[in-house]
Design a protein around this motif. Sequence first.
Motif, PDB file in Angstrom:
ATOM      1  N   LEU A 120       0.820  -1.213   0.000  1.00 36.15           N
ATOM      2  CA  LEU A 120       0.000   0.000   0.000  1.00 36.15           C
ATOM      3  C   LEU A 120       0.850   1.257   0.000  1.00 36.15           C
ATOM      4  N   GLU A 121       1.977   1.220   0.694  1.00 37.26           N
ATOM      5  CA  GLU A 121       2.880   2.369   0.684  1.00 37.26           C
ATOM      6  C   GLU A 121       3.353   2.658  -0.737  1.00 37.26           C
ATOM      7  N   ALA A 122       3.702   1.602  -1.471  1.00 30.51           N
ATOM      8  CA  ALA A 122       4.138   1.775  -2.855  1.00 30.51           C
ATOM      9  C   ALA A 122       3.010   2.329  -3.707  1.00 30.51           C
ATOM     10  N   ALA A 123       1.791   1.858  -3.479  1.00 28.59           N
ATOM     11  CA  ALA A 123       0.648   2.357  -4.247  1.00 28.59           C
ATOM     12  C   ALA A 123       0.325   3.802  -3.897  1.00 28.59           C
ATOM     13  N   ALA A 124       0.459   4.161  -2.613  1.00 26.64           N
ATOM     14  CA  ALA A 124       0.128   5.525  -2.177  1.00 26.64           C
ATOM     15  C   ALA A 124       0.996   6.563  -2.878  1.00 26.64           C
ATOM     16  N   GLU A 125       2.218   6.189  -3.214  1.00 27.36           N
ATOM     17  CA  GLU A 125       3.109   7.109  -3.913  1.00 27.36           C
ATOM     18  C   GLU A 125       2.643   7.389  -5.340  1.00 27.36           C
ATOM     19  N   LEU A 126       1.731   6.561  -5.843  1.00 24.67           N
ATOM     20  CA  LEU A 126       1.271   6.682  -7.223  1.00 24.67           C
ATOM     21  C   LEU A 126      -0.153   7.196  -7.321  1.00 24.67           C
ATOM     22  N   THR A 127      -0.787   7.485  -6.187  1.00 26.89           N
ATOM     23  CA  THR A 127      -2.175   7.935  -6.185  1.00 26.89           C
ATOM     24  C   THR A 127      -2.275   9.311  -5.546  1.00 26.89           C
TER      25      THR A 127
END
Length: 333
Positions: A120-127
Amino acid sequence: MTEYVSTTPGLYPLPDWAKDELSDLKGHQKHDLISGDEGEEIAAAYDEAREEVIDLQREAGLDRIVEGQLRWDDMLAHPLAVHDAVETRGIVRYYDNNNFYREPVVQDELNFSGDVANELEAAAELTDGDLQAVLPGPYSLADLATDEYYDDEADFLGAIAEFLAGELEAFPEHETLFLLEPSLVESAPEDGADERASEAIDTVANATDADVVVQPYWGALEEKVYAHLLDADVDAVGFDFVAEQDDNVYNIQEYGTTDDVALGLADGQSTLVEDPEAIRDRVDWVEDKLQVTEFETVYLTTNTETFYLPSSKFEEKLAVLAEAAELAEVTPA
């Protein structure tokens, strides 16, 4: 006025290029599945695939963006399959379909893992603030696993709920949390266990400030299970209107529902791509049948996870959901 939110329950199919590349990198045997300690090349391939599916959701116009759960080789069992306190054994059938997962056998205390939080941390950087987290519900995760440590069904369910709550507390900020609970339908809890299932969901839901949606699927909940689920402190209950219409309508008419609702109106397992207007008509049909004054939020989603689909059909379904939500926002003349 009702807000219509287009989203999905996650567990996406890998892009075609990623399937080929990861097959070469990982191998083809049970011991080659994700274990949480994959090397740099494998991690880089998943990073690239994650970025691609997040871009696809954004381009389609979805209101909530999920990470995609592309690493979840064991589907909903993944959070346990990569845990240090769990041994994965033989391959078992994933519910009543042609997919299989490694049996996760809990052999020690379920302490914090952080695996899903890292995703989720990795995804949060892209959203841009529209992130939706996805977890297996505690009842389904316990149902998919085998307990060789807690030695008591109620204690095991409670431990699973506490484990998921602890993982959730490490998540980056997210707008919505979907808890996927197909076992509430497929392996319905009996008297007493149905109340404990609701309490376990409550434990997980209370670990986040996000809006929490519980999404059962592959049918409708038994009446007592549904009534107990409404006791949980969740914002929305989901309904699989692809697999079952009449019993889901009956449950809502008989027992009511939450102020928000998730409608599984697109088939997450069928390659037939729905028409956005047809989805909009199904929304109207549900609302007419329920005769509710107005929901605060209606989540428009596939009824199930979508990893069953070819990539091309999956992409088309994302666009259909986004367009259907836009159509539903338009008040009919």
